[in-house]
Enzyme design. Structure first.
Site, short mmCIF file in Angstrom:
data_model
loop_
_atom_site.label_atom_id
_atom_site.label_comp_id
_atom_site.label_asym_id
_atom_site.label_seq_id
_atom_site.Cartn_x
_atom_site.Cartn_y
_atom_site.Cartn_z
CB SER A 47 -9.46 -0.67 111.75
OG SER A 47 -9.47 0.69 111.36
CE LYS A 116 -13.46 1.79 111.93
NZ LYS A 116 -12.47 0.74 112.27
#
Length: 279
Positions: A47, A116
């Site tokens: 990701s 993230k």
């Protein structure tokens, strides 16, 4: 004639007690180090491509933003929250994912550590239009740069790379993605991937970041369950108290080809050029 001490003598018991005390002190030191100063973190998913690959290992600083129960391993010990600084847009942070919804039996939704990039802070508005990021109503510059080419390896094989993106470079199978350079208003620049047009990810409503939360996105925009999506599809906005720390530097990386019973493969599997990369 000197006596031979048996296993049950006071001297032997004292040595055992000293060893136990040493191990307890060592465990306490490691706990304090990991909870409040620096902790290792490994990358299990794609990701955050292209910055982070599966098999990367990095250090995360724990003091930047404050402390909470999630600063401690597992978050099982109650700890008073202390918040003294918000992350900056562009920071790469490790956080504890939200608790799974009642009745959600999917193990992927169990609370766990996630990494993230920070995009929006409380009061900011965030939106995706045609694959372009808009922050507070203004388009974030998105410059097309050279494709991101990643060799296929045991920890990133055809299961991770769709056939549409598979290619060959100098006889080696690779995965090829469109890559762009984004630059936030504070000057922070980073690379993102845009694999394909996905309406749910590339065209969204306007999100207003709630007080006490942060809006996070993965750099691999079409393969990241992040704040653009509410649970269980994503994670929504993350409370500040769940942010554990900021990524510092990569200290190891492996392509997944090593075998424990073959020590020489530990060297050949290492991606030495990734060691020492900062954020």
């Amino acid at each position: 004639m000197a006596k031979v001490k048996t296993a049950n003598t006071p001297s032997t018991r004292s040595e055992a007690n000293e060893t136990l005390r040493f191990l307890l002190k060592l465990a306490l030191f490691v706990l304090i180090l990991r909870s409040f100063i620096v902790a290792p973190f490994s990358i299990p998913s794609e990701s955050m491509l292209p910055r982070l690959l599966i098999g990367d290992y990095l250090f995360v600083s724990k003091w930047n933003y404050g402390y909470s129960r999630w600063s401690l391993p597992g978050g099982v010990v109650p700890f008073p929250s202390m918040h003294w600084s918000d992350p900056k847009p562009g920071d790469v942070v490790v956080f504890r994912s939200p608790d799974p919804a009642p009745g959600d039996a999917n193990p992927e939704h169990d609370d766990h550590d996630v990494i993230k990039r920070v995009i929006g802070l409380p009061g900011d508005t965030v939106q995706m239009r045609g694959g372009q990021l808009f922050l507070n109503g203004k388009a974030i510059p998105k410059q097309r740069i050279a494709d991101f080419i990643l060799p296929l390896t045991p920890n990133f094989d055809t299961r991770h790379c769709d056939a549409a993106f598979q290619d060959t470079v100098e006889g080696q199978p690779v995965c090829r993605y469109r890559r762009y350079r984004e630059t936030l208003p504070n000057g922070k620049s980073y690379d993102v991937l845009d694999q394909r047009d996905i309406p749910a990810a590339d065209d969204t409503g306007v999100y207003t970041v709630a007080p006490g939360t942060v809006f996070l996105m993965g750099d691999n925009r079409d393969d990241s369950a992040d704040s653009r999506f509410a649970p269980p599809m994503g994670m929504g906005m993350i409370p500040m108290e769940r942010v554990e720390g900021r990524a510092m530097v990569s200290f190891f990386s492996t392509d997944g080809s090593a075998e424990w019973i073959k020590p020489w493969t530990w060297v050949s599997a290492a991606r030495w050029n990734r060691i020492g990369e900062g954020f």
